[in-house]
Design a protein around this motif. Structure first.
Motif, PDB file in Angstrom:
ATOM      1  N   TYR A 216       0.807  -1.283   0.004  1.00  0.00           N
ATOM      2  CA  TYR A 216       0.019  -0.093   0.130  1.00  0.00           C
ATOM      3  C   TYR A 216       0.977   1.186   0.012  1.00  0.00           C
ATOM      4  CZ  TYR A 216      -3.757  -3.079   0.765  1.00  0.00           C
ATOM      5  OH  TYR A 216      -4.848  -3.862   0.715  1.00  0.00           O
TER       6      TYR A 216
ATOM      7  N   TYR B 227      -1.281   3.918  -2.149  1.00  0.00           N
ATOM      8  CA  TYR B 227      -2.547   4.428  -1.121  1.00  0.00           C
ATOM      9  C   TYR B 227      -1.645   5.545  -0.121  1.00  0.00           C
ATOM     10  CZ  TYR B 227      -5.702   4.381   2.580  1.00  0.00           C
ATOM     11  OH  TYR B 227      -6.468   4.492   3.582  1.00  0.00           O
ATOM     12  N   MET B 228      -0.892   5.144   0.724  1.00  0.00           N
ATOM     13  CA  MET B 228      -0.269   5.938   1.551  1.00  0.00           C
ATOM     14  C   MET B 228       0.221   7.231   0.999  1.00  0.00           C
ATOM     15  SD  MET B 228      -0.487   4.574   4.413  1.00  0.00           S
ATOM     16  CE  MET B 228       0.542   5.424   5.464  1.00  0.00           C
TER      17      MET B 228
ATOM     18  N   TYR C 295      -2.772  11.694   6.101  1.00  0.00           N
ATOM     19  CA  TYR C 295      -2.188  10.975   7.055  1.00  0.00           C
ATOM     20  C   TYR C 295      -1.325  11.757   8.125  1.00  0.00           C
ATOM     21  CZ  TYR C 295      -3.906   6.392   6.189  1.00  0.00           C
ATOM     22  OH  TYR C 295      -4.799   5.376   6.015  1.00  0.00           O
TER      23      TYR C 295
END
Lengths: 114, 524, 113
Positions: free
Chosen positions: C70, C73-74, C81
Motif C-alpha cells: 500500500y 495508497y499511503m 495521514y
C-alpha cells in the motif's frame, strides 16, 4: 444560599481537578487530580442526601424522624472504597513505570503512539 | 430440586459463580495446577450453561427479574416503600439475554484458548482470578437494572482489565498501556458517577425503570445524559476517545484482548440501554441520534484509515475494532434518530437497530477470533511485527483458515456473519441517508484492503528460514478458535434464524420502553 | 428455504447461492489441481525456482513485507495521514483533553437549544 455552599465547593473542586489533570506533567499529580475529582463527586452525592436539621438515619431511639437520606451515604461509602482501590492500582502502576522508564513525566511515557 | 434452584436464581448465579470462582481460584491453585485448570474451566462452563438456560427462559417467558433481599424474587416494589423499588433489581430482558449468551460463549472459548496459550506465564492463579472477575463484571453490566450497581460493575471491569493488560510487564510498555487505559476509564467512571448523583438528586431513585418513569429531561438531566454518553462511548472506544484502545489491545495477552472486546461491547450495550430505555422518547432523540451517528462515522473512517499503516498485528486489529464499533453506533444512532417517528421507525429504524445489535454479536465473535489467531501466531513465532512475519501459511494451516474466516467476516464478505449484519445496516441506513450508507460501504472495502495486507504478510510468501521450526498451534488453542469460527459460519448461513430468535426481540426490547417499565413497576 | 433467507426490509439475501458457488469453485480447484504434473517429486531439483540460470535469492529477500504494501495508497493520502497520525501522541493528558473537549462540545450542542 448558605445551604448551597457544598455545591459551590463541588464545582470549584471539579474545576481544580480538571485543570490539574490537563495541565500537570507529573503522573503523580495527575493521579491527585483524579482523586480530587472523585472527592468532588462524593461530596456532591453526600450533600444531595442532606436534609436541614436532619439526624442520622437510625430509627432506634431516634430523637426525631427528620433524617438525612441513608442511600447516598451507602453510595459514597462504596465509591470511596472503589476510589481507594483505584488509587492503589494507579499508584502501583506509577511505581513500575518509574522503575522501568526512570521518570513519571507523562510526556516521556509515550512508547506507544500512532 | 437443584434445577428449580438454578432456574429461580439464574440471573444472580450468572454473576455470582464467576465472582466466587475468581476468589477461590488462588486457593484451589494451591493444590495443583491441574486443579486450577479444571476449576477455571468448570466455573466458565457452568456460567455459560446457566447463561444459555437464562436466555432460553427469557426468550420463551419474557423478561426475568430478580430482586435482592426480597421474600419472593419478583417483589420489585415493597409494600411499605411508597411505590419506589428500593432494592437492587437485576432485569434480564431479551437484549440482556442476547448479550449474556454471546459473552458466555466468548468467555468459554477464550478461557479454553488461554489454557495453553498462557500456561508458561507466572502467577497464573492471579491471572485467572482477574479473568473470572472480568467475566463476572461484564455479566453484571448487562444484567443489572440499577444505576449504581452498574457503576460498581463498570469499575470492577476497569480494574480487572487494567490488571490483565499489565500482566506482561514487557519493559514497562504493558504497564504504560494499562495505566493509560485505567486513567481514561476511571475518569469515564467518575463522569458516570456524576450523572448518577444528578439523577438521584432529581428523582430520588437509582432504578432504571423508576428513573425512566419520572424523567422530565430538564437542564441537568441533559447534562447527566451527556455525561453518560461520554462515559460509555469512551469505554467502548469511539473516536475521538479511542486513543487508549490500540495501546491497551496491542500490549495485552491475546486472550485478554478478546475479552477486552467483550468489555467494550458491554459498555456499548449499556449506552444503548440508558439512551433507549432510561431516557427513551423524552430526550431530544434527533440530536442524540445524530451525535451517535457522528461518533459512529468518525470511528468507522478514522479507525480503518489508521489501521492501514500499522505494523503491529494486534494494534492493527484494534484499530479495525474501533472501526467496527462505528457500525454499531451508526445503526443504533439511526434507530434513535427516528425513534419518535413511528412510520420511519417501522420502515427502517428497527431494521437499523437489528443490524446494530446483530453486528454487536457478530463483532464479539469475529474480533475475538482474529485476536486469538493473531495470538497463536505470536505464541509460535514470538513477534508482533508484521514486517518480520511471512510464509507461515506453510506450517500453520488451521490457524490460517481460521484467520481467513475471521477476515472475511470482519470485511463483510458473504456468506459470513459480518455480511448479514452489515447488509441490514447498509440497506436501512440508505433509506435514512444515502451518504452514510456509502461511507459504510467504502469503510468495509478499506477493511478488506487492510486485512489483505495482514494476511499476505503473515501467511503468504516462501517458507522463511527463521520460522522453519514453527509448528501448528496447540490443540486447546485450536479448539477455542474453532468454536468461534464455527459460530461465524453458522451465523452467516442462518442469519434470519438468529435475527428472529435473538436480535429482533432485543431490538424490540430496546424500543419498547413501556414494556420494561411495566415489568418492574406495573401491577404490583 | 425460508430459514436461510435474510429479509432486510427493502430486500433479501440468501447465503445458499453463495454456498453452492463456493462448492463449485472448490470442485474447479480440485479439477485443476488433479490435472497437474504427476511426475513432481519433493526435495529434488524440480522444486527449485528457475530464474534463467541466475542464483536463487534468499527467501527473506523475495518476501514482500507489510511495510512495502500500500505504498501508493499511503502516498496519495499523504496530506491526510500527515495530519492524522501525529494526533495519536501517546500522551495520556492529550487523551483526556480530547475527552473533555468532546464532552464540552456535546454539552453545548444539547443544553443550549
Amino acid at each position: 444560599m448558605f445551604w448551597n455552599l457544598p455545591y459551590f465547593t463541588v464545582v470549584i473542586l471539579t474545576f481544580i481537578a480538571i485543570l490539574t489533570i490537563l495541565t500537570k506533567k507529573n503522573l503523580v499529580k495527575v493521579l491527585l487530580g483524579i482523586n480530587i475529582l472523585e472527592s468532588a463527586v462524593n461530596l456532591l452525592i453526600i450533600s444531595i442526601g442532606y436534609r436541614e436539621g436532619g439526624v442520622a438515619p437510625i430509627f432506634t431511639l431516634a430523637p426525631s424522624t427528620n433524617m438525612v437520606l441513608p442511600t447516598p451515604q451507602a453510595l459514597v461509602l462504596t465509591s470511596i472504597v472503589i476510589g481507594v482501590a483505584t488509587s492503589a492500582l494507579l499508584l502501583s502502576f506509577t511505581m513500575v513505570i518509574y522503575r522501568k522508564y526512570g521518570s513519571v513525566d507523562v510526556e516521556k511515557m509515550r512508547e506507544l503512539r500512532e | 430440586m437443584i434445577t428449580d434452584f438454578v432456574i429461580k436464581n439464574a440471573p444472580i448465579l450468572v454473576v455470582a459463580i464467576p465472582l466466587i470462582g475468581a476468589f477461590l481460584c488462588p486457593l484451589v491453585a494451591r493444590i495443583s495446577p491441574m486443579w486450577r485448570k479444571t476449576w477455571v474451566l468448570g466455573v466458565v462452563t457452568v456460567t455459560s450453561l446457566i447463561a444459555i438456560l437464562l436466555a432460553s427462559i427469557v426468550l420463551t417467558q419474557g423478561t426475568v427479574i430478580y430482586v435482592f433481599g426480597a421474600s419472593t424474587s419478583n417483589l420489585t416494589v415493597p409494600i411499605d416503600s411508597g411505590g419506589i423499588p428500593i432494592r437492587i433489581i437485576f432485569t434480564v430482558d431479551a437484549m440482556s439475554a442476547a448479550m449474556e449468551v454471546i459473552m458466555a460463549m466468548i468467555g468459554f472459548s477464550v478461557i479454553l484458548y488461554s489454557m495453553s496459550a498462557d500456561q508458561e506465564r507466572s502467577s497464573l492463579e492471579q491471572y485467572y482470578t482477574l479473568f473470572l472477575l472480568l467475566i463476572c463484571s461484564v455479566m453484571g453490566m448487562v444484567t443489572t437494572g440499577d444505576l449504581f450497581n452498574f457503576f460498581v460493575f463498570l469499575e470492577i471491569s476497569s480494574m480487572a482489565s487494567a490488571g490483565l493488560v499489565a500482566y506482561r510487564v514487557e519493559k514497562g510498555r504493558a504497564i504504560e498501556a494499562a495505566i493509560k487505559y485505567f486513567i481514561v476509564s476511571t475518569i469515564a467512571a467518575i463522569f458516570f458517577l456524576f450523572a448518577i448523583a444528578i439523577l438521584y438528586g432529581q428523582y430520588n431513585a437509582l432504578n432504571i425503570a423508576m428513573l425512566a418513569q419520572r424523567l422530565q429531561f430538564t437542564l441537568i438531566d441533559k447534562i447527566a445524559l451527556i455525561l453518560i454518553v461520554m462515559a460509555l462511548s469512551t469505554k467502548c472506544g469511539a473516536v475521538p476517545m479511542h486513543f487508549w484502545t490500540p495501546d491497551a489491545y496491542s500490549l495485552a495477552p491475546s486472550s485478554v484482548t478478546a475479552m477486552l472486546v467483550v468489555v467494550s461491547l458491554a459498555s456499548l450495550y449499556a449506552l444503548f440501554r440508558f439512551v433507549f430505555t432510561m431516557y427513551g422518547l423524552t430526550l431530544s432523540y434527533v440530536t442524540i441520534g445524530w451525535v451517535l451517528i457522528t461518533l459512529g462515522v468518525l470511528s468507522m473512517v478514522i479507525g480503518v484509515t489508521m489501521a492501514i499503516p500499522q505494523k503491529d498485528v494486534q494494534r492493527l486489529i484494534a484499530y479495525q475494532g474501533i472501526s467496527q464499533i462505528g457500525y454499531m453506533l451508526l445503526g443504533m444512532g439511526v434507530g434513535l434518530a427516528v425513534l419518535g417517528n413511528p412510520a420511519q421507525l417501522s420502515s427502517f429504524g428497527i431494521i437499523a437497530m437489528e443490524g446494530g445489535i446483530f453486528h454487536i454479536i457478530n463483532h464479539a465473535i469475529y474480533e475475538g477470533l482474529l485476536f486469538l489467531t493473531a495470538g497463536s501466531i505470536i505464541y509460535r513465532i514470538g513477534t508482533r511485527d508484521l514486517d518480520k512475519m511471512g510464509g507461515l501459511g506453510h506450517s500453520m494451516k488451521y490457524t490460517m483458515i481460521f484467520f481467513m474466516i475471521g477476515v472475511l467476516a470482519i470485511a463483510g464478505v458473504p456468506p459470513f456473519n459480518g455480511f448479514a449484519s452489515k447488509l441490514l445496516i447498509y440497506e436501512s441506513v440508505y433509506l435514512f441517508n444515502p451518504v452514510l450508507a456509502i461511507i459504510a460501504l467504502v469503510v468495509s472495502i478499506l477493511t478488506l484492503a487492510s486485512f489483505v495486507k495482514v494476511f499476505h504478510s503473515i501467511f503468504m510468501g516462501p517458507r522463511l528460514l527463521e520460522y522453519a521450526g514453527v509448528r501448528e498451534a496447540p490443540l486447546p488453542m485450536l479448539i477455542g478458535m474453532g468454536i468461534l469460527a464455527v459460530l461465524i459460519v453458522v451465523f452467516g448461513f442462518f442469519p434470519q434464524v438468529v435475527v428472529n430468535t435473538i436480535v429482533a426481540p432485543a431490538a424490540q426490547a430496546l424500543v419498547n420502553q413501556g414494556g420494561y417499565l411495566s415489568v418492574i413497576l406495573g401491577g404490583r | 428455504m425460508p430459514d436461510f433467507t435474510l429479509f432486510t426490509g427493502s430486500g433479501f439475501w440468501n447465503p445458499i447461492f453463495w454456498f453452492v458457488s463456493i462448492i463449485v469453485a472448490l470442485i474447479l480447484i480440485y479439477i485443476i489441481y488433479a490435472s497437474g504434473e504427476k511426475g513432481y517429486k519433493r526435495g529434488t531439483e524440480q522444486v527449485k525456482p528457475f530464474i534463467s540460470g541466475n542464483p536463487e535469492p534468499a527467501k527473506r529477500g523475495v518476501q514482500i513485507s507489510a511495510g512495502n504494501l500500500y505504498w501508493g495508497y499511503m502516498d496519495s493520502l499523504r496530506v491526510y495521514y500527515r495530519n492524522l497520525i501525529p494526533l495519536h501522541t501517546g500522551i495520556i493528558t492529550d487523551y483526556l483533553l480530547w475527552m473533555f473537549c468532546v464532552t464540552a462540545i456535546l454539552l453545548i450542542l444539547v443544553v443550549i437549544p
